[in-house]
Write an enzyme that holds these catalytic residues in place. Sequence first.
Site, PDB file in Angstrom:
ATOM      1  N   CYS A 180       0.839  -1.204   0.000  1.00 17.05           N
ATOM      2  CA  CYS A 180       0.000   0.000   0.000  1.00 17.05           C
ATOM      3  C   CYS A 180       0.874   1.255   0.000  1.00 17.05           C
ATOM      4  O   CYS A 180       0.518   2.262  -0.617  1.00 17.05           O
ATOM      5  CB  CYS A 180      -0.927   0.020   1.220  1.00 17.05           C
ATOM      6  N   CYS A 194      -8.168  -2.450  -4.404  1.00 16.38           N
ATOM      7  CA  CYS A 194      -7.446  -3.241  -5.399  1.00 16.38           C
ATOM      8  C   CYS A 194      -8.100  -4.616  -5.530  1.00 16.38           C
ATOM      9  O   CYS A 194      -8.623  -5.167  -4.546  1.00 16.38           O
ATOM     10  CB  CYS A 194      -5.996  -3.410  -4.974  1.00 16.38           C
ATOM     11  N   CYS A 237      -7.240  -7.532  -3.110  1.00 16.70           N
ATOM     12  CA  CYS A 237      -7.468  -7.243  -1.683  1.00 16.70           C
ATOM     13  C   CYS A 237      -8.921  -6.890  -1.381  1.00 16.70           C
ATOM     14  O   CYS A 237      -9.226  -6.355  -0.315  1.00 16.70           O
ATOM     15  CB  CYS A 237      -6.555  -6.105  -1.243  1.00 16.70           C
ATOM     16  N   CYS A 296      -5.417   1.862   4.451  1.00 15.89           N
ATOM     17  CA  CYS A 296      -4.235   1.653   3.614  1.00 15.89           C
ATOM     18  C   CYS A 296      -3.160   2.693   3.888  1.00 15.89           C
ATOM     19  O   CYS A 296      -2.109   2.677   3.275  1.00 15.89           O
ATOM     20  CB  CYS A 296      -4.626   1.684   2.153  1.00 15.89           C
TER      21      CYS A 296
HETATM   22  S1  SF4 Z   1      -4.784  -2.804  -1.524  1.00 15.72           S
HETATM   23 FE1  SF4 Z   1      -3.533  -4.681  -1.829  1.00 15.72          FE
HETATM   24  S2  SF4 Z   1      -2.707  -4.607  -3.951  1.00 15.72           S
HETATM   25 FE2  SF4 Z   1      -3.529  -2.569  -3.410  1.00 15.72          FE
HETATM   26  S3  SF4 Z   1      -1.793  -1.454  -2.716  1.00 15.72           S
HETATM   27 FE3  SF4 Z   1      -2.717  -2.310  -0.844  1.00 15.72          FE
HETATM   28  S4  SF4 Z   1      -1.783  -4.330  -0.544  1.00 15.72           S
HETATM   29 FE4  SF4 Z   1      -1.213  -3.630  -2.612  1.00 15.72          FE
END
Ligand code: SF4
Length: 248
Positions: free
Chosen positions: A122, A205, A208, A233
Amino acid sequence: MSQPTSDSVLLLQARFDQASAEEILRWGDREFGGDLTLACSFGAEDVVLLDIRSKLGLATPVFVLDTGRLHEETYDTMRRCQERYVIEFQVYAPDTARLQSLIRSKGPFSFYESFDNRKECCGIRKVEPLRRALDGRRAWVTGLRREQSVTREGLPKVELDEAHNGIFKMNPLADWAEDQVWNYIRANDVPYNALHDRGYPSIGCAPCTRAIQPGEHPRAGRWWWEQPEHKECGLHLRAIDLKERRAR
Ligand code: SF4
Protein backbone atom coordinates in the site's frame (compact mmCIF):
# COMPACT_ATOMS: atom_id res chain seq x y z
CA MET A 1 -7.85 32.96 3.10
CA SER A 2 -4.64 32.09 4.91
CA GLN A 3 -4.03 28.40 5.66
CA PRO A 4 -6.34 27.24 8.51
CA THR A 5 -4.65 26.62 11.86
CA SER A 6 -5.65 24.16 14.57
CA ASP A 7 -7.58 26.99 16.28
CA SER A 8 -9.38 28.22 13.19
CA VAL A 9 -10.20 24.67 12.13
CA LEU A 10 -12.26 24.21 15.31
CA LEU A 11 -14.38 27.19 14.31
CA LEU A 12 -14.72 25.80 10.79
CA GLN A 13 -15.74 22.40 12.18
CA ALA A 14 -18.54 24.05 14.15
CA ARG A 15 -19.55 26.11 11.11
CA PHE A 16 -19.67 23.15 8.71
CA ASP A 17 -20.98 20.43 11.02
CA GLN A 18 -24.51 20.75 9.59
CA ALA A 19 -23.47 22.10 6.18
CA SER A 20 -24.42 20.32 2.96
CA ALA A 21 -21.83 18.77 0.67
CA GLU A 22 -22.61 21.48 -1.89
CA GLU A 23 -21.90 24.28 0.60
CA ILE A 24 -18.60 22.73 1.64
CA LEU A 25 -17.40 22.14 -1.94
CA ARG A 26 -18.40 25.63 -3.00
CA TRP A 27 -16.62 27.14 0.01
CA GLY A 28 -13.49 25.05 -0.66
CA ASP A 29 -13.40 26.20 -4.27
CA ARG A 30 -13.73 29.83 -3.21
CA GLU A 31 -11.06 29.60 -0.52
CA PHE A 32 -8.47 27.39 -2.20
CA GLY A 33 -9.20 27.52 -5.96
CA GLY A 34 -6.66 25.43 -7.89
CA ASP A 35 -4.83 24.57 -4.68
CA LEU A 36 -7.75 22.28 -3.83
CA THR A 37 -7.94 18.75 -5.25
CA LEU A 38 -10.55 16.00 -5.07
CA ALA A 39 -9.56 12.35 -4.52
CA CYS A 40 -11.42 9.83 -6.65
CA SER A 41 -11.24 6.05 -6.52
CA PHE A 42 -14.62 5.65 -8.25
CA GLY A 43 -16.39 4.30 -5.18
CA ALA A 44 -20.05 5.27 -4.67
CA GLU A 45 -19.15 8.33 -2.57
CA ASP A 46 -16.57 9.54 -5.08
CA VAL A 47 -18.96 9.47 -8.02
CA VAL A 48 -21.47 11.45 -5.94
CA LEU A 49 -18.79 14.09 -5.35
CA LEU A 50 -17.92 14.14 -9.07
CA ASP A 51 -21.57 14.72 -9.88
CA ILE A 52 -21.95 17.52 -7.31
CA ARG A 53 -18.72 19.13 -8.57
CA SER A 54 -20.10 19.06 -12.10
CA LYS A 55 -23.56 20.40 -11.14
CA LEU A 56 -21.93 23.27 -9.25
CA GLY A 57 -19.77 24.04 -12.30
CA LEU A 58 -16.54 23.77 -10.29
CA ALA A 59 -13.16 23.23 -11.93
CA THR A 60 -11.63 21.52 -8.89
CA PRO A 61 -8.88 19.18 -10.19
CA VAL A 62 -9.60 15.48 -9.57
CA PHE A 63 -6.85 12.94 -9.00
CA VAL A 64 -6.85 9.15 -9.24
CA LEU A 65 -4.35 6.74 -7.71
CA ASP A 66 -3.90 4.00 -10.29
CA THR A 67 -2.29 1.24 -8.21
CA GLY A 68 -2.00 -1.04 -11.25
CA ARG A 69 -4.14 -3.65 -9.44
CA LEU A 70 -7.59 -2.12 -9.85
CA HIS A 71 -10.61 -4.08 -11.10
CA GLU A 72 -11.55 -3.84 -14.77
CA GLU A 73 -14.93 -2.51 -13.57
CA THR A 74 -13.17 0.38 -11.82
CA TYR A 75 -11.38 1.37 -15.03
CA ASP A 76 -14.69 1.13 -16.84
CA THR A 77 -16.27 3.48 -14.28
CA MET A 78 -13.38 5.87 -14.90
CA ARG A 79 -14.06 5.77 -18.66
CA ARG A 80 -17.80 6.43 -18.16
CA CYS A 81 -17.10 9.31 -15.76
CA GLN A 82 -14.63 10.82 -18.24
CA GLU A 83 -17.34 10.80 -20.89
CA ARG A 84 -20.16 11.98 -18.64
CA TYR A 85 -18.31 14.81 -16.91
CA VAL A 86 -15.80 15.66 -19.67
CA ILE A 87 -12.99 15.61 -17.20
CA GLU A 88 -9.27 14.90 -17.46
CA PHE A 89 -8.32 12.94 -14.35
CA GLN A 90 -4.87 13.55 -12.89
CA VAL A 91 -3.60 9.98 -12.68
CA TYR A 92 -0.77 9.01 -10.31
CA ALA A 93 0.93 5.62 -10.74
CA PRO A 94 3.42 3.92 -8.38
CA ASP A 95 7.10 4.74 -8.70
CA THR A 96 8.45 2.25 -11.27
CA ALA A 97 11.77 1.51 -9.57
CA ARG A 98 10.18 0.86 -6.17
CA LEU A 99 7.47 -1.33 -7.67
CA GLN A 100 9.93 -3.37 -9.73
CA SER A 101 12.11 -3.90 -6.70
CA LEU A 102 9.14 -5.05 -4.58
CA ILE A 103 7.89 -7.56 -7.14
CA ARG A 104 11.41 -8.80 -7.92
CA SER A 105 12.23 -9.44 -4.26
CA LYS A 106 8.86 -10.57 -2.85
CA GLY A 107 6.66 -11.54 -5.79
CA PRO A 108 3.25 -10.20 -6.84
CA PHE A 109 1.25 -11.38 -3.80
CA SER A 110 3.48 -10.51 -0.84
CA PHE A 111 0.61 -8.56 0.79
CA TYR A 112 -1.12 -11.81 1.81
CA GLU A 113 1.89 -12.94 3.85
CA SER A 114 1.99 -10.37 6.64
CA PHE A 115 0.59 -7.03 7.81
CA ASP A 116 3.99 -5.42 7.22
CA ASN A 117 4.10 -6.69 3.65
CA ARG A 118 0.60 -5.41 3.06
CA LYS A 119 1.54 -1.97 4.40
CA GLU A 120 4.64 -2.01 2.19
CA CYS A 121 2.58 -2.67 -0.95
CA CYS A 122 0.00 0.00 0.00
CA GLY A 123 2.91 2.33 0.72
CA ILE A 124 4.35 1.92 -2.77
CA ARG A 125 1.10 1.72 -4.74
CA LYS A 126 -1.01 4.26 -2.81
CA VAL A 127 0.65 6.25 -0.04
CA GLU A 128 3.67 7.56 -1.96
CA PRO A 129 1.62 8.43 -5.09
CA LEU A 130 -0.85 10.25 -2.81
CA ARG A 131 2.04 12.32 -1.44
CA ARG A 132 2.86 13.36 -4.99
CA ALA A 133 -0.81 14.09 -5.73
CA LEU A 134 -1.03 16.41 -2.71
CA ASP A 135 2.36 18.02 -3.19
CA GLY A 136 1.89 21.79 -3.51
CA ARG A 137 -1.83 21.61 -2.66
CA ARG A 138 -3.35 23.45 0.28
CA ALA A 139 -6.47 21.34 0.62
CA TRP A 140 -8.11 18.11 -0.53
CA VAL A 141 -11.56 16.55 -0.63
CA THR A 142 -12.42 12.94 0.19
CA GLY A 143 -15.58 10.82 0.08
CA LEU A 144 -15.00 9.37 3.56
CA ARG A 145 -18.06 8.66 5.71
CA ARG A 146 -18.25 8.02 9.46
CA GLU A 147 -20.33 4.87 8.98
CA GLN A 148 -17.72 3.16 6.83
CA SER A 149 -15.50 1.68 9.54
CA VAL A 150 -14.46 1.79 13.18
CA THR A 151 -11.44 3.83 12.10
CA ARG A 152 -13.72 6.58 10.71
CA GLU A 153 -16.12 7.09 13.61
CA GLY A 154 -16.15 10.73 14.73
CA LEU A 155 -14.77 11.93 11.38
CA PRO A 156 -15.26 15.73 11.13
CA LYS A 157 -16.39 17.39 7.92
CA VAL A 158 -13.24 19.51 7.85
CA GLU A 159 -9.90 18.91 9.56
CA LEU A 160 -6.18 19.45 9.27
CA ASP A 161 -4.41 16.50 7.70
CA GLU A 162 -1.44 15.88 10.00
CA ALA A 163 -0.22 13.05 7.78
CA HIS A 164 0.22 15.47 4.86
CA ASN A 165 1.96 18.56 6.19
CA GLY A 166 -1.16 19.83 7.96
CA ILE A 167 -3.02 20.73 4.76
CA PHE A 168 -6.78 21.16 4.96
CA LYS A 169 -8.93 18.08 4.44
CA MET A 170 -12.63 18.21 3.63
CA ASN A 171 -15.00 15.26 4.09
CA PRO A 172 -18.31 16.70 2.83
CA LEU A 173 -20.13 13.33 3.01
CA ALA A 174 -18.92 12.51 6.54
CA ASP A 175 -22.46 12.35 7.96
CA TRP A 176 -24.13 10.73 4.94
CA ALA A 177 -25.75 7.32 5.42
CA GLU A 178 -25.28 4.63 2.80
CA ASP A 179 -28.93 5.00 1.71
CA GLN A 180 -28.40 8.69 1.09
CA VAL A 181 -25.45 7.94 -1.20
CA TRP A 182 -27.47 5.44 -3.25
CA ASN A 183 -30.56 7.64 -3.36
CA TYR A 184 -28.38 10.40 -4.82
CA ILE A 185 -26.81 8.06 -7.39
CA ARG A 186 -30.21 6.77 -8.56
CA ALA A 187 -31.94 10.14 -8.55
CA ASN A 188 -29.16 11.70 -10.63
CA ASP A 189 -28.35 8.67 -12.81
CA VAL A 190 -24.69 8.85 -11.78
CA PRO A 191 -22.31 6.29 -13.38
CA TYR A 192 -21.16 3.83 -10.71
CA ASN A 193 -18.92 0.79 -10.38
CA ALA A 194 -20.76 -2.36 -11.53
CA LEU A 195 -19.14 -4.30 -8.66
CA HIS A 196 -21.47 -2.52 -6.22
CA ASP A 197 -24.32 -4.62 -7.69
CA ARG A 198 -22.33 -7.80 -7.06
CA GLY A 199 -21.86 -7.49 -3.30
CA TYR A 200 -18.92 -5.06 -3.17
CA PRO A 201 -19.92 -2.04 -1.03
CA SER A 202 -16.27 -0.94 -0.70
CA ILE A 203 -13.86 -1.37 -3.61
CA GLY A 204 -10.07 -1.19 -3.58
CA CYS A 205 -7.45 -3.24 -5.40
CA ALA A 206 -8.70 -6.46 -7.01
CA PRO A 207 -6.59 -8.95 -5.00
CA CYS A 208 -7.47 -7.24 -1.68
CA THR A 209 -11.23 -6.81 -2.12
CA ARG A 210 -13.96 -9.40 -2.20
CA ALA A 211 -17.77 -9.45 -2.11
CA ILE A 212 -19.45 -9.55 1.31
CA GLN A 213 -22.33 -11.65 2.60
CA PRO A 214 -25.65 -10.09 3.73
CA GLY A 215 -25.24 -8.70 7.26
CA GLU A 216 -21.46 -8.34 7.08
CA HIS A 217 -19.85 -4.95 7.74
CA PRO A 218 -19.49 -2.93 4.49
CA ARG A 219 -15.69 -3.00 4.76
CA ALA A 220 -15.52 -6.69 5.64
CA GLY A 221 -14.46 -7.45 2.06
CA ARG A 222 -11.36 -5.21 2.26
CA TRP A 223 -8.19 -7.01 3.48
CA TRP A 224 -10.56 -9.64 4.87
CA TRP A 225 -7.72 -11.56 6.47
CA GLU A 226 -6.88 -8.62 8.81
CA GLN A 227 -8.42 -7.23 12.02
CA PRO A 228 -10.98 -4.37 11.59
CA GLU A 229 -8.71 -1.78 13.26
CA HIS A 230 -6.06 -2.45 10.57
CA LYS A 231 -8.39 -1.88 7.62
CA GLU A 232 -6.83 1.32 6.34
CA CYS A 233 -4.23 1.65 3.61
CA GLY A 234 -2.43 4.66 5.11
CA LEU A 235 -4.16 7.25 2.90
CA HIS A 236 -6.36 8.56 5.70
CA LEU A 237 -4.29 8.49 8.88
CA ARG A 238 -5.75 10.82 11.48
CA ALA A 239 -4.00 12.71 14.28
CA ILE A 240 -4.95 10.00 16.77
CA ASP A 241 -3.42 7.24 14.56
CA LEU A 242 -0.23 9.25 14.17
CA LYS A 243 0.08 9.73 17.95
CA GLU A 244 -0.33 5.99 18.52
CA ARG A 245 2.23 5.25 15.83
CA ARG A 246 4.80 7.66 17.29
CA ALA A 247 4.27 6.18 20.78
CA ARG A 248 5.17 2.66 19.58
S1 SF4 B 1 -4.78 -2.80 -1.52
FE1 SF4 B 1 -3.53 -4.68 -1.83
S2 SF4 B 1 -2.71 -4.61 -3.95
FE2 SF4 B 1 -3.53 -2.57 -3.41
S3 SF4 B 1 -1.79 -1.45 -2.72
FE3 SF4 B 1 -2.72 -2.31 -0.84
S4 SF4 B 1 -1.78 -4.33 -0.54
FE4 SF4 B 1 -1.21 -3.63 -2.61
